[in-house]
Design a protein around this motif. Structure first.
Motif, PDB file in Angstrom:
ATOM      1  N   LYS A   1       0.860  -1.172   0.000  1.00  0.00           N
ATOM      2  CA  LYS A   1       0.000   0.000   0.000  1.00  0.00           C
ATOM      3  C   LYS A   1       0.893   1.217   0.000  1.00  0.00           C
ATOM      4  N   ALA A   2       1.021   1.810  -1.149  1.00  0.00           N
ATOM      5  CA  ALA A   2       1.883   2.975  -1.278  1.00  0.00           C
ATOM      6  C   ALA A   2       1.270   4.144  -0.520  1.00  0.00           C
TER       7      ALA A   2
ATOM      8  N   SER B   1      -4.938   3.648   1.276  1.00  0.00           N
ATOM      9  CA  SER B   1      -4.137   4.035   2.424  1.00  0.00           C
ATOM     10  C   SER B   1      -4.814   5.190   3.166  1.00  0.00           C
ATOM     11  N   LEU B   2      -5.257   6.187   2.436  1.00  0.00           N
ATOM     12  CA  LEU B   2      -5.939   7.324   3.046  1.00  0.00           C
ATOM     13  C   LEU B   2      -7.230   6.874   3.708  1.00  0.00           C
ATOM     14  N   TRP B   3      -7.988   6.028   3.041  1.00  0.00           N
ATOM     15  CA  TRP B   3      -9.251   5.544   3.592  1.00  0.00           C
ATOM     16  C   TRP B   3      -9.004   4.745   4.868  1.00  0.00           C
ATOM     17  N   ASP B   4      -7.967   3.900   4.878  1.00  0.00           N
ATOM     18  CA  ASP B   4      -7.638   3.127   6.082  1.00  0.00           C
ATOM     19  C   ASP B   4      -7.274   4.046   7.236  1.00  0.00           C
ATOM     20  N   LYS B   5      -6.549   5.110   6.941  1.00  0.00           N
ATOM     21  CA  LYS B   5      -6.178   6.066   7.989  1.00  0.00           C
ATOM     22  C   LYS B   5      -7.404   6.793   8.536  1.00  0.00           C
TER      23      LYS B   5
END
Length: 150
Positions: free
Chosen positions: A50-51, A57-61
């Motif tokens: 996941k770059a 990545s943004l959604w997971d954060k």
């Protein structure tokens, strides 16, 4: 078989593994890249790719932040009685949607001697509470000095 740094680098780029894992895989597969990939897959050595900056990545954060906010409470107390006890997520939404009302409410709470706390789900104290205590003490002191001058 002599394993080269270029082979290790190529394998690392393809599957996002450490130098050690790439070297081990190449050694176990006699330098064959396909066999090395299969070896890493069988041994579950692939790392999630996941770059930074990707949508996932943004959604997971964001999900992690909302989850943490849901597990943290914003509490306003007066004499050990909770006046307001809501999640930090709800508090942030209220602050964004009604900033003047929110800030006015906080100011009134401080002036009337309420204590503002941020607590984890299991009652753990947050570092910000030290700052909130200092602000509360400063408001109380200012209020007392103002009353003395009148």
């Amino acid at each position: 078989m002599n394993i080269t740094l270029e082979q290790i680098e190529e394998l690392r780029k393809r599957v996002n593994v450490s130098y050690g894992d790439a070297k081990e895989a190449l050694e176990n597969s006699n330098g064959d890249m396909l066999e090395a990939l299969i070896y890493l897959e069988k041994n579950h050595k692939f790392k999630e790719d996941k770059a930074e900056g990707t949508f996932e990545s943004l959604w997971d954060k964001i999900k992690a932040l909302v989850n943490k906010g849901n597990n943290t409470r914003f509490i306003i107390r007066k004499r050990d009685k909770d006046v307001i006890n809501v999640t930090v997520t709800l508090t942030v939404i209220a602050a964004v949607l009604a900033m003047p009302v929110f800030l006015g409410g906080l100011l009134i709470a401080l002036i009337t001697g309420h204590k503002i706390r941020i607590e984890g789900n299991n009652g753990e104290d947050m570092k910000i509470n030290d700052t909130l205590d200092k602000v509360s003490t400063a408001v109380t002191t200012a209020k007392r000095k103002l009353a003395e001058t009148e």
